[in-house]
Design a protein around this motif. Structure first.
Motif, PDB file in Angstrom:
ATOM      1  N   LEU A   2      -6.670 -14.736   7.106  1.00 55.23           N
ATOM      2  CA  LEU A   2      -5.279 -14.449   6.763  1.00 55.23           C
ATOM      3  C   LEU A   2      -4.606 -15.653   6.102  1.00 55.23           C
ATOM      4  N   LEU A   3      -4.993 -16.860   6.486  1.00 52.39           N
ATOM      5  CA  LEU A   3      -4.444 -18.052   5.842  1.00 52.39           C
ATOM      6  C   LEU A   3      -4.873 -18.138   4.378  1.00 52.39           C
ATOM      7  N   GLU A   4      -6.015 -17.546   4.053  1.00 52.58           N
ATOM      8  CA  GLU A   4      -6.478 -17.520   2.665  1.00 52.58           C
ATOM      9  C   GLU A   4      -5.720 -16.502   1.821  1.00 52.58           C
ATOM     10  N   SER A   5      -4.961 -15.641   2.462  1.00 51.92           N
ATOM     11  CA  SER A   5      -4.259 -14.548   1.783  1.00 51.92           C
ATOM     12  C   SER A   5      -2.780 -14.887   1.617  1.00 51.92           C
ATOM     13  N   VAL A   6      -2.078 -14.035   0.844  1.00 53.81           N
ATOM     14  CA  VAL A   6      -0.633 -14.180   0.674  1.00 53.81           C
ATOM     15  C   VAL A   6       0.029 -12.831   0.905  1.00 53.81           C
ATOM     16  N   ARG A  64     -14.602   1.715  15.203  1.00 56.07           N
ATOM     17  CA  ARG A  64     -13.699   2.608  15.927  1.00 56.07           C
ATOM     18  C   ARG A  64     -14.538   3.609  16.721  1.00 56.07           C
ATOM     19  N   LYS A  65     -14.591   3.361  18.007  1.00 56.44           N
ATOM     20  CA  LYS A  65     -15.339   4.228  18.924  1.00 56.44           C
ATOM     21  C   LYS A  65     -16.792   4.387  18.491  1.00 56.44           C
ATOM     22  N   GLY A  66     -17.386   3.277  18.059  1.00 51.83           N
ATOM     23  CA  GLY A  66     -18.800   3.267  17.697  1.00 51.83           C
ATOM     24  C   GLY A  66     -19.083   3.573  16.248  1.00 51.83           C
ATOM     25  N   ASN A  67     -18.091   3.926  15.476  1.00 50.11           N
ATOM     26  CA  ASN A  67     -18.274   4.234  14.064  1.00 50.11           C
ATOM     27  C   ASN A  67     -17.610   3.172  13.195  1.00 50.11           C
ATOM     28  N   LYS A  68     -18.314   2.727  12.160  1.00 56.65           N
ATOM     29  CA  LYS A  68     -17.738   1.770  11.226  1.00 56.65           C
ATOM     30  C   LYS A  68     -16.893   2.486  10.190  1.00 56.65           C
ATOM     31  N   GLU A  69     -15.682   1.964   9.968  1.00 56.60           N
ATOM     32  CA  GLU A  69     -14.779   2.517   8.971  1.00 56.60           C
ATOM     33  C   GLU A  69     -14.143   1.377   8.202  1.00 56.60           C
ATOM     34  N   ILE A  70     -13.709   1.642   6.977  1.00 55.69           N
ATOM     35  CA  ILE A  70     -13.027   0.649   6.150  1.00 55.69           C
ATOM     36  C   ILE A  70     -11.624   1.138   5.863  1.00 55.69           C
ATOM     37  N   LYS A  71     -10.631   0.274   6.171  1.00 50.48           N
ATOM     38  CA  LYS A  71      -9.236   0.614   5.986  1.00 50.48           C
ATOM     39  C   LYS A  71      -8.585  -0.376   5.013  1.00 50.48           C
ATOM     40  N   SER A  72      -7.762   0.146   4.113  1.00 48.99           N
ATOM     41  CA  SER A  72      -7.031  -0.696   3.170  1.00 48.99           C
ATOM     42  C   SER A  72      -5.623  -0.954   3.706  1.00 48.99           C
ATOM     43  N   ILE A  73      -5.223  -2.227   3.759  1.00 46.24           N
ATOM     44  CA  ILE A  73      -3.941  -2.602   4.340  1.00 46.24           C
ATOM     45  C   ILE A  73      -3.253  -3.620   3.436  1.00 46.24           C
ATOM     46  N   THR A  74      -1.953  -3.485   3.281  1.00 49.76           N
ATOM     47  CA  THR A  74      -1.137  -4.459   2.552  1.00 49.76           C
ATOM     48  C   THR A  74      -0.551  -5.449   3.536  1.00 49.76           C
ATOM     49  N   LEU A  75      -0.800  -6.738   3.314  1.00 48.23           N
ATOM     50  CA  LEU A  75      -0.325  -7.765   4.229  1.00 48.23           C
ATOM     51  C   LEU A  75       1.168  -8.016   4.050  1.00 48.23           C
ATOM     52  N   THR A  76       1.843  -8.284   5.168  1.00 52.75           N
ATOM     53  CA  THR A  76       3.284  -8.534   5.145  1.00 52.75           C
ATOM     54  C   THR A  76       3.559  -9.942   5.684  1.00 52.75           C
ATOM     55  N   ASP A  77       4.856 -10.303   5.760  1.00 50.91           N
ATOM     56  CA  ASP A  77       5.204 -11.605   6.320  1.00 50.91           C
ATOM     57  C   ASP A  77       5.687 -11.456   7.752  1.00 50.91           C
TER      58      ASP A  77
END
Length: 368
Positions: free
Chosen positions: A340-344, A355-368
């Motif tokens: 997170l320090l590498e991000s802005v 998630r409950k034994g299953n791998k998933e990929i989620k897209s998230i926008t970082l906030t302050d």
């Protein structure tokens, strides 16, 4: 046998006692430094050659090494530790626990002493800190020679791996008069964690260059003069067992702190809290993640942050793909912090979760 662990910050009380040793009974020696040589900022790395001996490298590093003192106003007692100048215009790095008492408290002052001159007090301010990883960046209004920082512990380039290499520890052990004390040693192990109860430390560099209370925040250098970590703690009952926090997060943050000095830089956040295996073990929590399991277990989603409605309590974060395309494996709490320090703020990151034994990929926008 109960472990005896010290954070390498010293208490200033006159007369000062530490580990049964009275400073009033110690012979005081003024460090020999030609102060006229070090009147302006310059990169010390540019002066170090491949022909320099380890001792010559250490001597060249001394002008960038400082004592950091934190004291209540109108008082002669307080704490002190060590620090290192890391950029022109007076930027200095130290441990957070050295300056902790001053955070949010206007009744404390921070002073820096340089070049072996314990009488010249230079006022300092905190411009950024992160308690979790025990680092803080200070600023003074004077120029100091500064060192080069090199990540050799967290994400080192091939060939720069650190284990078993020789290192130099420089700081102010036990008393301010011992400023710029130099010790040599070797790195013993990387990615160590400490479960002493003083604090939770992860990704530590273990080495055997002797440090003492007062060395906190002082530089751990390789023999090419690169700052690779900050000396932080040691085991009093175990000779040669000392630890430094890695310099990687400071390398990441320094350009952002300098660029946003007037506005006080706010790092990006994911908006979650939780445990890794080490934290879970320390808290004696039955969280479903064991001591040596990789990942970060989410136990709370922060309101009004990017993770709301996307991540869930019970998800285990395994990986972050950053906006610049870099992928970071999340083995523990500090790995998530580093990423997170590498991000802005505003970056979109792809978060791989279990998630409950299953791998998933989620897209998230970082906030302050």
């Amino acid at each position: 046998m109960k472990k005896s662990i010290f954070l390498a910050v010293a208490l200033i009380i006159f007369p000062l006692f530490f580990s049964g040793c009275s400073i009033s009974n110690i012979a005081i020696f003024k460090p020999f430094i030609n102060q006229s040589q070090y009147s302006s900022a310059y990169s010390i790395s540019a002066t170090i050659t491949g022909q320099d001996t380890d001792a010559q490298v250490a001597q060249k590093l001394l002008p960038a090494c400082v004592t950091v003192k934190v004291m209540p106003l109108n008082s002669s007692s307080g704490n002190f530790g060590s620090g290192v100048a890391i950029a022109e215009h007076g930027y200095i790095v130290t441990n957070f626990h050295v300056i902790k008492d001053s955070i949010g408290n206007q009744n404390y002052k921070i002073s820096v002493f340089n070049n072996g001159d314990i009488l010249k007090e230079i006022p300092a301010i905190v411009v950024w800190h992160k308690e979790q990883i025990d680092v803080a960046i200070l600023k003074i209004n004077e120029e100091l020679p500064f060192v080069n920082m090199l990540d050799r512990a967290i994400h080192p380039q091939k060939g720069n791996e650190l284990v078993y290499d020789k290192v130099i520890a420089i700081g102010t052990p036990v008393h301010e008069y011992f400023q710029n004390t130099v010790k040599f040693g070797r790195v013993s192990k990387l990615n160590c964690y400490d479960v002493s109860g003083i604090a939770i430390y992860e990704n530590l560099i273990m080495h055997d260059a002797n440090i003492n209370p007062g060395n906190s925040g002082g530089g751990l250098f390789d023999v090419k003069g690169n700052l690779i970590g900050l000396n932080t703690l040691g085991y009093e009952q175990s000779a040669g067992l000392f630890f430094a926090v890695p310099i990687f997060p400071v390398i990441t943050m320094l350009p952002k702190v300098i660029a946003n000095f007037s506005t006080h830089y706010q790092p990006a956040v994911l908006g979650v809290s939780g445990f890794d295996g080490i934290c879970s073990f320390l808290a004696n929590q039955k969280t479903g993640i064991s001591l040596y399991d990789p990942g970060f277990l989410i136990t709370e989603i922060t309101e009004k942050k990017g993770s709301v409605g996307i991540l869930q309590v019970g998800d285990i974060i395994l990986k972050l793909e950053l906006a610049n395309g870099t992928t970071r494996e999340i083995n523990n709490r500090d790995d998530l912090c580093y990423a997170l320090l590498e991000s802005v703020v505003g970056d979109n990151v792809n978060v791989t979760i279990n998630r409950k034994g299953n791998k998933e990929i989620k897209s998230i926008t970082l906030t302050d």
